[in-house]
Design a protein around this motif. Structure first.
Motif, short mmCIF file in Angstrom:
data_model
loop_
_atom_site.label_atom_id
_atom_site.label_comp_id
_atom_site.label_asym_id
_atom_site.label_seq_id
_atom_site.Cartn_x
_atom_site.Cartn_y
_atom_site.Cartn_z
N HIS A 658 -6.37 11.45 -111.42
CA HIS A 658 -5.35 10.42 -112.40
C HIS A 658 -5.93 11.31 -113.22
O HIS A 658 -4.91 12.34 -114.39
N HIS A 662 -3.23 14.18 -114.98
CA HIS A 662 -2.77 13.86 -116.45
C HIS A 662 -3.30 14.97 -117.18
O HIS A 662 -3.04 14.78 -118.51
N ASN A 663 -4.67 14.94 -117.12
CA ASN A 663 -4.95 15.83 -119.04
C ASN A 663 -4.90 17.29 -118.71
O ASN A 663 -4.85 18.01 -119.48
N SER A 666 -1.06 17.97 -119.88
CA SER A 666 -0.52 18.84 -121.11
C SER A 666 -0.95 20.23 -121.47
O SER A 666 -0.04 20.71 -122.08
N SER A 768 -9.43 10.53 -122.71
CA SER A 768 -8.33 10.67 -121.40
C SER A 768 -8.32 9.71 -122.73
O SER A 768 -6.65 9.04 -122.56
N ASN A 772 -3.71 9.63 -123.77
CA ASN A 772 -2.92 8.99 -123.15
C ASN A 772 -1.89 8.37 -123.81
O ASN A 772 -0.90 8.08 -124.09
N SER A 775 -0.41 11.26 -127.08
CA SER A 775 0.88 11.34 -126.59
C SER A 775 1.92 10.39 -126.18
O SER A 775 2.94 10.89 -125.92
N ASN A 776 1.52 9.39 -125.25
CA ASN A 776 3.11 8.29 -125.26
C ASN A 776 3.78 8.28 -126.49
O ASN A 776 5.04 7.71 -126.32
N GLY A 837 -0.23 6.98 -117.74
CA GLY A 837 -1.21 6.88 -118.32
C GLY A 837 -1.58 5.27 -118.01
O GLY A 837 -2.57 5.72 -118.65
N THR A 841 -5.48 4.62 -118.27
CA THR A 841 -6.42 4.47 -119.56
C THR A 841 -6.68 2.65 -119.26
O THR A 841 -8.65 2.43 -119.62
#
Length: 868
Positions: A658, A662-663, A666, A768, A772, A775-776, A837, A841
């Motif tokens: 993940h 995810h990282n 972006s 992370s 997360n 960015s959210n 995300g 987290t």
């Protein structure tokens, strides 16, 4: 005439006196004999009760051996004391009463023969009463009673039989004397009749002849009329004398007799009549019977009229109910008396009050009924064998014992088949043979097979009747003892089974009284605990074999449960007192001080009425079980460690996947955006600036890839590698990674790390988390306003808190709050929404021992709080 009258009166008085004296003497004699018979019956009842008392004493002693609770012991001991006292009193009474019996020497010999056995049995019972808590005394007494019980029963039965023989002889003598007295009285009456009435009759005949001569002379000559008249007067006078004589005869008759005229008026009544009908104080001559007794029913009045017409009425017995409720039994004889052959002058009524006789018959029937019912209740039947004719008679109860009809007539050659083949049949054949050939009575217990095929135990008692050394009759009783025998056999089996269970070696069984004093200590307890039963019974409580700290701990637990202080012995039996049982592990302490674990079940011992009279603890050594359980626990712990290790590794692999996706998304998206800007820009200056940003993003991307490679190489310990990190630097790094998103959205990011500038954490997880959350906040911005993001930290309760607040779209927490951090859960329509995300987290934060929570309001924004 006067001389004749005086002579007649004297003779008549002599006759009456003789009859009265004879009757009085007979009544006195019979009353004396009846009193003797009643006394003999009382002796038989008392003697017959002795065997039953001996059996009850035996049963009480055996019951004491089986049921050793305190309450039960007291009840049995009190009852045993009452039985032994009654035994002694009866024995003394019988011996004292026997001194006046005619056959006392033989009965004394039987008492003397039974004395050793009865003394031993009674001494054994008294020893138990003197030493109720001594097992040795109880054991020896039981043995003594078992040895002597049968002998005592046989001896007492022989005494009862001898009493019966004595009564039978007395009855036979009474019958003989009765016949003799009746004969004597009859002879006296006949003799008196000859002496009194025959001379009178002769004189009357003589007078009659004189009258006849006078009549003849009167007819022969008129001159002799006066003389004949004189003779008539003399005849009238003579008739008056005769009437007087008749009245005297009736008045002084020994029986109830009355003479009436045609109008049923009294002419004469005997004294017995007056006394029988309670009219001694009334003058009844010349008065009507119906005037004196107006309650006479119409039926009797009709009988009187029939008899006045010439009928004779006789009834052997009938009842007459008086107005006061008294019932009188009478024997009647009503017949007419004649003035001449065809002229009825009235009635003679003879009555005999037989009320006393009927009451005696009723009493006899009552006693016979009681005896019959007693036999029915005791299930005792009689039997008789006529050896000469070969006929057998069974009573009703005997037929019921053999399951045959009451009219069943057994045959001599087949009756033996009712006895079970084998020991019982051989036993009865032997004792019957001895009884017939040697005149030896018997008393044996045998097993029968009834006509319905049922097995039934009976006690057979037989007595031979010998004439000239030859047995002519064999008689006795059958006593149904099946219930007693079955119970006895079941009791013996149960006793054996309980003894075997109680003495089982691997199991400790300890019994106590209500106060905790040990009353039972089996062989298994001796083997496990190294104490002997003599050391523990009556001297110690179970607390000696328990660890004090365990007892105190369990006592506190019970006290909390039941709301009262529970300590000492009550700790073990509190559940049992509450009509339950308790099974738990305890540590037993041996005599040498060593310990071993046991599984102890504690329960209450209850009496027949449900009252608790003691407690029982059954314990099993579970040392091997405990050791095996420890091994299982250790294996389980090792398995859990391995499972946890594998789980961590799987979670880390999932997190790595993940985080990687995810990282890297972006920076790659940022590069794509910069590339788009670069292609669209026409100014070299702008392109140079964008190229510098390319280098920065590529540098961060390279750094992220290197870090991820390091994570792969650090195995499962990577999540635990921590270092001191600056929140400010992590935020700057995040802003640089998503700089294009910040530029496009125009987001304003503010921070305040003054209260907690640093944290010791895993740098990959913290990068992370920041990436997360921020960015959210940009991704789910509101179209109506410029996105503003506040990042701040603080210390609360010794923990570092990170809060990220935005003014974005917000989330409906009532609707989605329960699945906010779920994998692949999205709550807004956004092309890049993946639902990964927040899930990642939360997993990262919890993996490091922290927590993640959120507050949000639709249209206002959200706050995410991380507690490290």
């Amino acid at each position: 005439m006067n001389k004749l009258e005086k002579s007649t009166k004297k003779r008549y008085l002599f006759f009456i006196t003789t009859i009265v004296l004879s009757i009085i003497l007979a009544v006195l004699f019979f009353q004396n004999r009846i009193d003797i018979l009643m006394s003999d019956v009382g002796l038989i009842n008392i003697a017959g009760r002795q065997p039953m008392l001996s059996q009850r004493i035996s049963k009480h002693v055996f019951a004491l051996n089986m049921d050793k609770g305190v309450i039960a012991n007291k009840v049995y001991l009190d009852s045993l004391k009452a039985l032994t006292t009654e035994w002694q009193n009866n024995e003394n009474y019988l011996i004292a009463a026997n001194e006046g019996l005619p056959n006392s020497e033989k009965i004394d010999a039987l008492f003397a023969a039974s004395q050793p056995g009865t003394t031993k049995l009674l001494d054994a019972a008294l020893k138990i009463l003197d030493h109720p808590n001594s097992p040795d005394v109880l054991g020896s007494s039981i043995n003594a009673i078992r040895q002597e019980e049968s002998t005592v029963l046989t001896s007492m039965n022989n005494i009862v039989l001898e009493y019966q023989n004595t009564i039978e002889k007395n009855l036979t003598d009474l019958y003989k004397i009765t016949y003799l007295i009746a004969l004597i009285i009859a002879m006296i009456i006949i003799g008196q009749f000859i002496l009194v009435f025959l001379p009178l009759i002769k004189k009357l005949n003589k007078k009659s002849k004189s009258i006849q001569l006078a009549n003849t002379a009167l007819e022969a000559s008129n001159k002799e009329i006066q003389e004949k008249m004189d003779q008539v007067f003399d005849l009238q006078a003579d008739l008056q004398v005769r009437e007087e004589y008749n009245k005297i005869f009736i008045d002084q008759a020994p029986n109830a007799m009355a003479m009436f005229d045609n109008d049923m008026k009294f002419l004469a009544a005997s004294d017995r009549w007056r006394s029988d009908y309670n009219i001694t104080d009334k003058e009844i001559t010349g008065k009507s019977l119906y005037q004196i007794f107006p309650e006479i029913e119409e039926e009797w009045r009709k009988i009187h009229q029939d008899c006045l017409a010439g009928a004779i009425h006789h009834e052997d017995e009938t009842t007459f109910k008086w107005p006061d409720g008294r019932v009188q039994w009478l024997s009647w004889d009503i017949r007419p008396w004649f003035v001449s052959a065809d002229n009825i002058g009235g009635l003679l009524i003879y009555t005999l009050d037989i009320t006393t006789i009927k009451e005696r018959e009723k009493e006899k029937l009552r006693i016979e009924d009681i005896l019959h019912k007693t036999n029915e209740v005791a299930r005792i039947g009689t039997w008789e064998v006529d050896i000469i004719s070969g006929k057998i008679h069974w009573s009703t109860v005997t037929c019921e014992i053999h399951d045959v009809p009451h009219d069943y007539v057994p045959k001599l050659d087949t009756a033996i088949n009712f006895f079970k083949e084998g020991e019982s049949r051989e036993k009865i054949q032997q004792v019957v043979e001895n009884a017939i050939e040697k005149g030896i009575p018997y008393d044996v217990e045998v097993e029968l097979i009834t006509a319905k095929g049922k097995s039934r135990w009976a006690r057979a008692i037989g007595q031979p009747e010998m004439v000239n050394d030859q047995c002519v009759r064999l008689y006795g009783v059958f006593h149904n003892i099946n219930d007693i025998k079955v119970a006895e056999n079941a009791l013996n089996r149960a006793n054996g089974e309980l003894t075997a269970i109680f003495n089982v070696s691997p199991i400790s069984i300890i019994g106590t009284d209500l106060n905790g004093l040990i009353t039972h200590f089996n062989k298994g307890a001796e083997n496990l605990l190294q104490y002997s039963a003599s050391e523990m019974i009556g001297k110690k409580t179970p607390e000696i074999i328990h660890l004090r700290e365990e007892v105190e701990k369990h006592g506190k637990e019970l006290s909390d449960i039941f709301g009262k202080t529970i300590s000492g012995f009550d700790v073990f039996v509190e559940h049992a007192r509450r009509d339950s049982f308790e099974s738990m592990e305890w540590t037993y302490v041996r005599k040498d001080g060593t310990h071993f674990p046991v599984q102890l079940i504690t329960t209450a011992i209850k009496g027949p009425k449900g009252d608790i009279n003691g407690f029982l603890g059954v314990a099993t050594d579970i040392s091997e079980t405990v050791n095996n359980r420890k091994k299982l626990i250790e294996a389980k712990e090792n398995l859990e460690v391995l499972t946890k290790k594998l789980t961590n590794q799987n979670r880390q692999l999932a997190d790595f996947a993940h985080i990687t996706s995810h990282n890297l998304r972006s920076p790659v998206a940022n590069l794509q955006t910069l590339s788009s800007f670069y292609k669209e820009s026409e100014s070299e200056e702008v392109r140079s600036e964008l190229f510098e940003k390319f280098e920065i993003v590529i540098g961060h991307l390279s750094s992220t890839l290197n870090t991820l490679v390091d994570v792969i190489q650090t195995t499962d310990q990577s999540s635990r590698v921590t270092q001191k990190l600056s929140f400010e630097k992590i935020l700057t790094k995040t802003q640089e990674i998503i700089s294009s998103q910040i530029t496009q959205s125009g987001a304003i990011i503010k921070s305040d790390f003054s209260k907690a500038p640093t944290v010791v954490y895993n740098d990959i997880y913290l990068d992370s988390i920041f990436l997360n959350l921020i960015s959210n906040a940009i991704k789910y911005k509101s179209k109506d306003r410029t996105p503003e993001i506040m990042v701040e930290t603080k210390i609360e309760g010794g923990s570092t808190i990170l809060m990220v607040t935005d003014n974005g779209l917000g989330i409906n927490m009532e609707k989605h709050g329960h699945k906010l951090f779920g994998l692949n859960k999205v709550f807004h329509s956004h092309p890049e929404a993946k639902g990964v995300g927040l899930y990642m987290t939360k997993i990262q934060v919890e993996a490091m021992g922290g927590s993640l929570s959120a507050t949000s309001k639709v249209g206002e924004g959200s706050t995410f709080t991380v507690m490290f």
